[in-house]
Design an enzyme around this catalytic site. Structure first.
Site, PDB file in Angstrom:
ATOM      1  N   GLU A  54     -12.176 -19.129   7.626  1.00  0.00           N
ATOM      2  CA  GLU A  54     -10.996 -19.138   8.493  1.00  0.00           C
ATOM      3  C   GLU A  54      -9.753 -19.618   7.742  1.00  0.00           C
ATOM      4  O   GLU A  54      -8.635 -19.278   8.110  1.00  0.00           O
ATOM      5  CB  GLU A  54     -11.264 -20.034   9.720  1.00  0.00           C
ATOM      6  CG  GLU A  54     -10.602 -19.526  10.984  1.00  0.00           C
ATOM      7  CD  GLU A  54     -10.997 -20.306  12.227  1.00  0.00           C
ATOM      8  OE1 GLU A  54     -11.651 -21.356  12.133  1.00  0.00           O
ATOM      9  OE2 GLU A  54     -10.630 -19.854  13.325  1.00  0.00           O
TER      10      GLU A  54
ATOM     11  N   HIS B 222     -36.767 -14.971  -0.190  1.00  0.00           N
ATOM     12  CA  HIS B 222     -37.593 -13.813   0.155  1.00  0.00           C
ATOM     13  C   HIS B 222     -36.794 -12.770   0.943  1.00  0.00           C
ATOM     14  O   HIS B 222     -37.364 -11.908   1.589  1.00  0.00           O
ATOM     15  CB  HIS B 222     -38.820 -14.284   0.944  1.00  0.00           C
ATOM     16  CG  HIS B 222     -39.585 -15.326   0.192  1.00  0.00           C
ATOM     17  ND1 HIS B 222     -40.558 -15.024  -0.734  1.00  0.00           N
ATOM     18  CD2 HIS B 222     -39.438 -16.674   0.157  1.00  0.00           C
ATOM     19  CE1 HIS B 222     -41.021 -16.146  -1.268  1.00  0.00           C
ATOM     20  NE2 HIS B 222     -40.347 -17.165  -0.749  1.00  0.00           N
TER      21      HIS B 222
ATOM     22  N   LYS C 124      -8.290 -12.174  20.313  1.00  0.00           N
ATOM     23  CA  LYS C 124      -8.115 -12.902  21.574  1.00  0.00           C
ATOM     24  C   LYS C 124      -7.102 -12.199  22.465  1.00  0.00           C
ATOM     25  O   LYS C 124      -7.305 -12.055  23.661  1.00  0.00           O
ATOM     26  CB  LYS C 124      -7.621 -14.333  21.309  1.00  0.00           C
ATOM     27  CG  LYS C 124      -8.692 -15.271  20.817  1.00  0.00           C
ATOM     28  CD  LYS C 124      -8.142 -16.685  20.847  1.00  0.00           C
ATOM     29  CE  LYS C 124      -9.048 -17.648  20.096  1.00  0.00           C
ATOM     30  NZ  LYS C 124      -8.411 -18.930  19.852  1.00  0.00           N
TER      31      LYS C 124
HETATM   32  O1  PA5 Z   1     -10.364 -24.255  13.008  1.00  0.00           O
HETATM   33  C1  PA5 Z   1      -9.842 -23.819  14.001  1.00  0.00           C
HETATM   34  O2  PA5 Z   1      -8.647 -24.025  14.259  1.00  0.00           O
HETATM   35  C2  PA5 Z   1     -10.627 -23.007  15.008  1.00  0.00           C
HETATM   36  O3  PA5 Z   1     -11.906 -22.761  14.547  1.00  0.00           O
HETATM   37  C3  PA5 Z   1     -10.721 -23.740  16.325  1.00  0.00           C
HETATM   38  O4  PA5 Z   1     -11.333 -24.981  16.110  1.00  0.00           O
HETATM   39  C4  PA5 Z   1     -11.505 -22.949  17.359  1.00  0.00           C
HETATM   40  O5  PA5 Z   1     -10.929 -21.681  17.523  1.00  0.00           O
HETATM   41  C5  PA5 Z   1     -11.532 -23.669  18.711  1.00  0.00           C
HETATM   42  O6  PA5 Z   1     -10.234 -23.949  19.126  1.00  0.00           O
HETATM   43  P1  PA5 Z   1      -9.955 -24.900  20.356  1.00  0.00           P
HETATM   44  O7  PA5 Z   1     -10.425 -26.270  20.013  1.00  0.00           O
HETATM   45  O8  PA5 Z   1      -8.464 -24.871  20.548  1.00  0.00           O
HETATM   46  O9  PA5 Z   1     -10.731 -24.349  21.536  1.00  0.00           O
END
Ligand code: PA5
Length: 418
Positions: A274, A295, A409
């Protein structure tokens, strides 16, 4: 306490020295920028682990209360909001602590139904909803279902004593906590989800599971102390992986021979995936769980396309030991293992694999954890967060945003009529 150690000797021989020099220069600059309090202060709160102040002791007292009275604790969160806590709890949860159940990380009806069925067998249930902005569908929708469930079981007032919300000050989640008398914990604004392990986001659920939080913080702070100057291992690792990426090694595999680290690997994949996968570039992070995956993907690692680098997490002294009992005359042809400990067998498999992959053309990094305990976890969390931030900046992208996640989203919310 012993520190973790990073070995580069099986990665550097693959690196082109000119590119490495250039990448090291960029990584040093990235590190200097990261340390500059005038730059990006709004996204760098994670560089300072949670202080042991009043809010910390309140958090620990609440965790203590839950640990003593709950049968089940439901961690409702997704991505950065649940990965780190789950990684440590799955590896180190202490006996006699509440069962930790994970929700808010799927939209599958059967999976949610399974959670509800599990809860039916429990007497005392608490839930912790973790959501930075409280807009994410999975934790938001599961909170609705679980809240109604708790209210049916304990009344509205009773449920309020069992709900803990972790969110940012000023968010709708904070208002909800105030309106309903729920406990509220701070998700610091200048900390992104995947960098939030050393805040109440990660620490509170871990404390409920009996994890030694002071030791974990001590490990992180020790790593912070070790990462000083302009030539530390996080800079070297970031520069090397960016060098190798430019030489077409565009996949990095996190490998371990300890299944206890399986969920840590998921955290690591999220952190790097990410943070770095943007602007049509980035090392693709993935993970394997050896020896099982020898494996399956082991074949590819040894013999497939040579675009892979591998980072081994090795545990020096794993807890537990099982000795192979001799069975003379049985004839199963495994007598060569007689009286050997699986610690030894696993270690031999690991050493052999690293050597074979290196010789087969895979640059291999190795991170040695003296023990799999809270101190080491604190160190590897802090190390990789710093390394990831440096690596992303070295590549010229912003390691703190996640615009790509927002794209799906938007279209999903449209389809659901939001
Ligand atoms: O690292 C990040 O920003 C994301 O992985 C968020 O943690 C994830 O999308 C969850 O977001 P939120 O805590 O706003 O629900």
């Amino acid at each position: 306490m012993q520190d973790i150690k990073l070995e580069f000797s099986m990665a550097t021989p693959f690196a082109d020295s000119k590119i490495l020099e250039e990448m090291t220069g960029k990584a040093v600059k990235a590190w200097q920028d990261l340390q500059d309090p005038q730059q990006e202060a709004d996204v760098k709160g994670w560089m300072q682990p949670m202080a042991q102040d009043g809010a910390y002791y309140d958090m620990m007292a609440k965790a203590d209360e839950i640990r003593k009275s709950a049968d089940a604790f439901v961690l409702v969160g997704v991505g950065g909001s649940n990965q780190a806590a789950r990684a440590v709890i799955k590896a180190l949860q202490r006996p006699g602590t509440p069962e930790i159940i994970y929700a808010g990380n799927t939209l599958s009806a059967p999976a949610l139904q399974k959670v509800l069925r599990q809860l039916n067998d429990k007497r005392s249930i608490y839930i912790n909803v973790i959501a930075k902005n409280f807009e994410t569908l999975e934790p938001g929708s599961h909170f609705r279902v679980l809240r109604k469930y708790l209210e049916r079981r304990y009344t509205k007032e009773g449920a309020a004593q069992r709900i803990i919300l972790t969110g940012t000050y000023g968010s709708r989640l904070e208002e909800i906590a105030k309106e309903n008398g729920y406990t509220f914990l701070e998700f610091p604004v200048p900390v992104g989800g995947r960098y939030s392990v050393l805040t109440p986001v990660g620490l509170f659920p871990m404390a409920v599971a009996g994890i030694d939080i002071p030791l974990l913080l001590q490990g992180a702070l020790r790593m912070k102390e070790l990462l000083q100057g302009d030539d530390h291992p996080a800079i070297q690792y970031a520069a090397l992986r960016q060098t190798l990426y430019r030489q077409k090694f565009d996949i990095e595999v996190l490998a371990s021979f300890e299944p206890q680290l399986e969920y840590y690997a998921k955290w690591w994949v999220q952190l790097f995936g990410e943070s770095e996968g943007k602007e049509k570039q980035g090392v693709f992070p993935t993970a394997v769980n050896y020896s099982e995956d020898l494996h399956s993907l082991g074949q590819y690692m040894q013999d497939g396309r040579r675009n892979l680098m591998e980072t081994f997490l090795s545990v020096g002294e794993p807890d537990g030991s099982v000795v192979v009992e001799p069975d003379p005359g049985f004839g199963d042809r495994f007598d060569y293992l007689d009286n050997m400990d699986f610690l030894e067998i696993n270690r031999a498999a690991e050493a052999a694999t690293i050597r074979a992959h290196f010789e087969g053309g895979v640059p291999c990094f190795r991170l040695l954890l003296p023990r799999l305990d809270e101190f080491s976890f604190g160190q590897i969390f802090y190390f990789f967060m710093i390394a990831c931030a440096i690596s992303g900046k070295t590549a010229g992208i912003n390691p703190f945003d996640q615009e790509g996640v927002e794209a799906y989203k938007r279209s999903m919310f449209r389809m659901l009529g939001k």
